[in-house]
Write an enzyme that holds these catalytic residues in place. Sequence first.
Site, PDB file in Angstrom:
ATOM      1  N   SER A 170    -104.731  60.884  63.298  1.00 46.35           N
ATOM      2  CA  SER A 170    -104.357  60.129  64.493  1.00 46.35           C
ATOM      3  C   SER A 170    -104.029  60.957  65.716  1.00 46.35           C
ATOM      4  CB  SER A 170    -103.178  59.199  64.171  1.00 46.35           C
ATOM      5  OG  SER A 170    -103.597  58.175  63.300  1.00 46.35           O
ATOM      6  N   SER A 182    -104.575  56.854  65.734  1.00 48.70           N
ATOM      7  CA  SER A 182    -103.718  55.823  66.278  1.00 48.70           C
ATOM      8  C   SER A 182    -103.060  56.214  67.594  1.00 48.70           C
ATOM      9  CB  SER A 182    -102.638  55.452  65.258  1.00 48.70           C
ATOM     10  OG  SER A 182    -101.800  56.571  64.973  1.00 48.70           O
ATOM     11  N   LYS A 215     -95.713  57.469  72.520  1.00 48.63           N
ATOM     12  CA  LYS A 215     -96.462  56.608  71.606  1.00 48.63           C
ATOM     13  C   LYS A 215     -95.550  55.508  71.082  1.00 48.63           C
ATOM     14  CE  LYS A 215     -99.375  56.906  67.448  1.00 48.63           C
ATOM     15  NZ  LYS A 215     -99.989  57.823  66.451  1.00 48.63           N
TER      16      LYS A 215
END
Length: 482
Positions: A191, A167, A92
């Site tokens: 997220s 996210s 990520k």
Amino acid sequence: MAGALGAGDAQTDDICYLSLRELARLIHARKLSAREVMSAHLEQIRRWNPHLNAIVAKLDDAACLALADAADARMSRGEPTGALHGLPWAFKDLEPVTGFPWSRGSPIFRNDRPTADSVLVERIRQAGALTIGKTNTPEFGMGSHTYNSVYGTTFNPYDLTKSAGGSSGGAAASVASGMLPGADGSDLGGSLRNPGNFNNVVGFRPTVGLVPTAPSALPFFGFAVKGPIARSVPDAAYLLSAMAGADPKDPACAPSDPSVFSGSLERSFKGVRVAWCPDLGGLPLDHRVRSVLESQRRAFEALGCIVEDAHPDLTAADEVFLTMRAFRTWTLLGPLLPTHRRDFKPEAIQEIEDGARLSAAEISTAMLRHGEILERMRRFQENYPFMLAAVNQLPPFDASLHWPTEIEGIPMPHYIAWMQSAYWITTTFRPAISVPAGFTSEGLPVGIQIVGRYRDDLGVLQLASAFESATGIAKRRPPAPV
């Protein structure tokens, strides 16, 4: 290396949709080479990523294959190999990863290059995973819809017009489409869980303090965690075994035995009391989500659970979360605002300025209310070791929106209001997982959120695995892109 499942005699999907555990086993048994696994995933990336925009800052194919060849050579020499040896990985883009850009989804850091890995990255690399790129994230991970001005919008593999969530949206879309066998993510307000839900994969938010979050400017803040995304609960548990455990760089990370997550998840749930609270006691909930969740109540009863309508008292959860989030955002991003205001999205500016206006009294009140929530949740879970709720309050929405402005006709006052079912659970500091539960009539994924007792991460994974095995929803794959 000749293999029973070699790329020459199997379709790309046959390799890319194998479980992560099985892929790791085949590589270690030398029935698949790291090069064969990498080649199949590179083909899947060529097929899917132009439609999804989920993997960013990717190495070229030749560099990826060179990493795989080096992994095969290490195995041929008999060198020690980790649990994730030879598996392709993209971190990520909130994680600092040496050798790759670290944009955080912001033009402010478009060209930033970290000089050291985070503890999570260190562990995944030490386990033998091969870093090929990053996964897309919203600006500074803010919000549960993955779009930014650096890399653009990430789309949902089940409907290319819809949001992949966030996210960790790039991570979840990559795993759902078979571009990656598993992924890492982080979760402050949902997220890991929200994109898991939107993409029909598993997103697990561990107990606060199980997985190191270092480096962190606020090591004892507590609300934010890191964890795994996978296509199955056993795979998520296997990844957690590589991520969890104390580290001297993270003073807030508690000692634990990560090896428990790599074993069997089988367990009887006969007579276990489970609280059924899809809307957490009255949150607005899209009728399509409610319908899917209600259809799965019987699945838990069939497992032997005693399912009862009940919900914890989460009074002040909104106040606590929004106050502490604004405080955190102002603390971390406030210094950038005077010189980079035009580089922030409006929602980020608003949150920074909200944090700047907080008084000491407001922050201390939120901290006191938070302590009360934790105690009420402890008492509630004396009777109900597990609770079941919605992950998201609505299905995947149009990707052209910045955020949903209403649910069932009820206006959403701010950009994360539609995520209350996730961020209210964040305030409990409990482990929570999103597991595929079904699809709407339009074919959009819906997950269910299973919440356990403090530090009972294994129990959450066990119940999630039992539900997953009983329903088979997680086995449904997205249609191939045209």
